[in-house]
Motif scaffolding. Structure first.
Motif, short mmCIF file in Angstrom:
data_model
loop_
_atom_site.label_atom_id
_atom_site.label_comp_id
_atom_site.label_asym_id
_atom_site.label_seq_id
_atom_site.Cartn_x
_atom_site.Cartn_y
_atom_site.Cartn_z
N ASP A 376 52.18 45.82 65.95
CA ASP A 376 53.38 45.61 65.15
C ASP A 376 54.40 46.70 65.46
O ASP A 376 54.06 47.72 66.07
N ALA A 377 55.61 46.44 65.04
CA ALA A 377 56.70 47.39 65.26
C ALA A 377 57.04 48.16 63.99
O ALA A 377 58.16 48.62 63.81
N GLY A 378 56.05 48.31 63.12
CA GLY A 378 56.29 48.99 61.85
C GLY A 378 56.17 50.50 61.96
O GLY A 378 56.21 51.08 63.05
N PRO A 379 55.97 51.17 60.82
CA PRO A 379 55.91 52.64 60.82
C PRO A 379 54.60 53.20 61.35
O PRO A 379 54.49 54.40 61.56
N GLY A 380 53.58 52.35 61.57
CA GLY A 380 52.31 52.83 62.07
C GLY A 380 51.39 53.30 60.95
O GLY A 380 51.71 53.23 59.77
N ILE A 381 50.19 53.79 61.34
CA ILE A 381 49.19 54.27 60.39
C ILE A 381 49.11 55.79 60.52
O ILE A 381 48.70 56.31 61.58
N PRO A 382 49.49 56.54 59.50
CA PRO A 382 49.53 58.01 59.63
C PRO A 382 48.15 58.64 59.81
O PRO A 382 48.03 59.65 60.49
N ASP A 383 47.11 58.06 59.20
CA ASP A 383 45.76 58.65 59.29
C ASP A 383 44.78 57.56 59.68
O ASP A 383 44.15 56.93 58.83
N PRO A 384 44.61 57.27 61.01
CA PRO A 384 43.72 56.18 61.44
C PRO A 384 42.28 56.38 61.02
O PRO A 384 41.60 55.41 60.66
N GLU A 385 41.80 57.63 61.04
CA GLU A 385 40.40 57.87 60.68
C GLU A 385 40.14 57.51 59.23
O GLU A 385 39.12 56.89 58.90
N ARG A 386 41.05 57.89 58.35
CA ARG A 386 40.86 57.56 56.94
C ARG A 386 41.00 56.06 56.71
O ARG A 386 40.29 55.48 55.90
N ALA A 387 41.90 55.41 57.47
CA ALA A 387 42.08 53.96 57.32
C ALA A 387 40.83 53.19 57.70
O ALA A 387 40.57 52.12 57.14
N MET A 388 40.02 53.75 58.61
CA MET A 388 38.82 53.05 59.03
C MET A 388 37.65 53.28 58.09
O MET A 388 36.63 52.60 58.20
#
Length: 464
Positions: A376-388
């Motif tokens: 996507d062209a959004g703001p992204g995920i600031p903390d990928p590790e926490r998101a997983m």
């Protein structure tokens, strides 16, 4: 439902067609009066031009219809009343007179300082000519609208009712203890989403019940250790035989107590063994009744789910692109599970990026693995590790969306990775085993690395 639709459509059709029919009736009447005015104008032109009797008669014949010319101060042969003819001659504008059998148009014509009157009779049949045909046509249109709306609504309602009925029946079967039942989501968007949610709920119930029964079996098995120690201690006690020899009352009570202890330990050990056996059988039966991991076409799932999400993308003015979903891509994942995983990732795109944000879905096969990518062209995920991590989210949600995708990928031996997309936002890659090629564990992370390098190359090209 069909009767309600028919009644509603019928009322709407009547509300629209009734004034239209009245307007058409008025148009036919106005056309008949306009024709009478043209006829009278033809004869009036001859009178004003000073034509002789022959010329006037020729004008009357040319005008056609039921037409009469009243000489000045004469009223004979009129279909109206003499007073109406006299009143018309005294004025300067045409006069319309309603009669029992039609309408009379009286036009005053000045002739040699006197006034003649041209009378044109319009029968009632001409005033309403074509009205009946128009009314029948409007009635036919109304019937077609009602029938069409009933058919369309019946088709739509039948699909929705069927989907709702299947969902209710499946819920009742699950409530009755049949946790192996699953449904094929269909119908309107809300019912389809409810169907996917139901399947996920049933899967979690199966997992939860299996885990609970395994835990009971494990706890029961743990009881066997202290029971074994108690049994050994009980066997080390004095004999409990009270039939051979002479014993005092105290000795008899002591030996009977030892016997009760040994019998209680044996009974308790038998109960624990039965509990372990029964629980293990229930777990095995539960696992056997659970739906097996199936196989599906990932490209077909992508196309099907995008036909669902494309409507919402259009409403939110989101540009999207699907790459690599034109050919068959089989993966060892049940169709509902892969659809639920893709819906979870796409749902995050729609939920956590602003409206109008573009996204892309890519599907590729390489080295025995299938990569399902959502950028996507959004703001992204600031903390990928926490998101997983399961149950954690920075957005105030349950944090289970990516976990659903991760479990679907891990069920095939794959994984889920997060990175920065070439579009500028987040890139979620689900790595699934290729059902037509044995997966190679050594190349799994290599594929993710190559995908990352390709994204970096594309990003650098766009930056230049």
């Amino acid at each position: 439902m069909a009767w309600v639709t028919a009644a509603t459509t019928g009322v709407a059709a009547l509300a629209f067609l009734t004034p239209l029919g009245w307007e058409l009736r008025s148009d036919h009447r106005d056309n008949a009066i306009a024709t009478a005015e043209r006829r009278s104008a033809t004869v009036a032109g001859a009178l004003i031009a000073g034509s002789n009797r022959g010329g006037v008669n020729a004008a009357v014949q040319a005008a056609g219809g039921q037409l009469t010319v009243h000489a000045p101060n004469t009223t004979a042969g009129t279909r109206a009343t003499p007073a109406d003819v006299t009143r018309a001659a005294a004025g300067t504008e045409p006069l319309l007179v309603e009669t029992d059998d039609g309408l009379v148009h009286l036009r005053p014509v000045p002739v040699a300082k006197r006034t003649a009157v041209v009378e044109v009779f319009v029968p009632r049949s001409e005033l309403s000519a074509g009205t009946a045909r128009d009314l029948w046509t409007l009635l036919g249109i109304a019937l077609i609208l009602v029938a069409g709306s009933v058919i369309v609504v019946d088709r739509l309602a039948r699909g929705a009712v069927s989907s709702a009925r299947n969902l209710v029946q499946a819920a009742l079967r699950v409530g009755g203890g049949d946790l192996g039942v699953r449904i094929q989501p269909s119908g309107p968007r809300e019912l389809a989403e409810a169907g996917y949610a139901f399947n996920r709920m049933a899967d979690r119930l199966v997992t939860s019940r299996t885990s609970e029964r395994e835990m009971v079996a494990d706890l029961s098995h743990r009881l066997r250790t202290p029971l074994t120690a108690l049994r050994l201690d009980a066997e080390a006690l004095d004999p409990d035989d009270t039939q051979i020899g002479q014993f005092s009352a105290a000795e008899l009570d002591r030996r009977r107590g030892i016997r009760r202890i040994r019998v209680a330990i044996a009974t308790l050990e038998g109960e624990v063994d039965d509990l372990i056996t029964t629980t293990r059988k229930a777990v095995a039966k539960q696992v056997a009744s659970a739906p097996e991991v199936g196989m599906c076409d990932a490209a077909e799932v992508v196309r099907e789910r995008m036909s669902f999400w494309s409507a919402l993308a259009g409403d939110q003015n989101r540009q999207f692109q699907v790459v690599g979903a034109s050919t068959r891509v089989p993966v060892p994942v049940a169709r509902p599970e892969l659809a639920a995983a893709l819906d979870a990732v796409l749902g995050n795109v729609f939920r956590y990026t602003p409206q109008g944000t573009a996204f892309e879905i890519g599907l590729s096969r390489r080295d025995g693995w299938v990569a399902l990518r959502v950028d996507d062209a959004g703001p992204g995920i600031p903390d990928p590790e926490r998101a997983m991590r399961r149950g954690e989210s920075d957005q105030g949600s349950t944090g289970l969306g990516l976990d659903i995708a991760r479990r679907a990928a891990q069920s095939t031996g794959g994984s889920v990775s997060l990175d920065r997309a070439a579009l500028g936002g987040a890139s979620v890659v689900m790595l699934l085993a290729d059902a037509e090629a044995p997966p190679k564990q050594a190349s799994r992370f290599g594929l993710i690395g190559r995908l990352a390098r390709e994204r970096d190359t594309i990003r650098r090209r766009r930056s230049h």
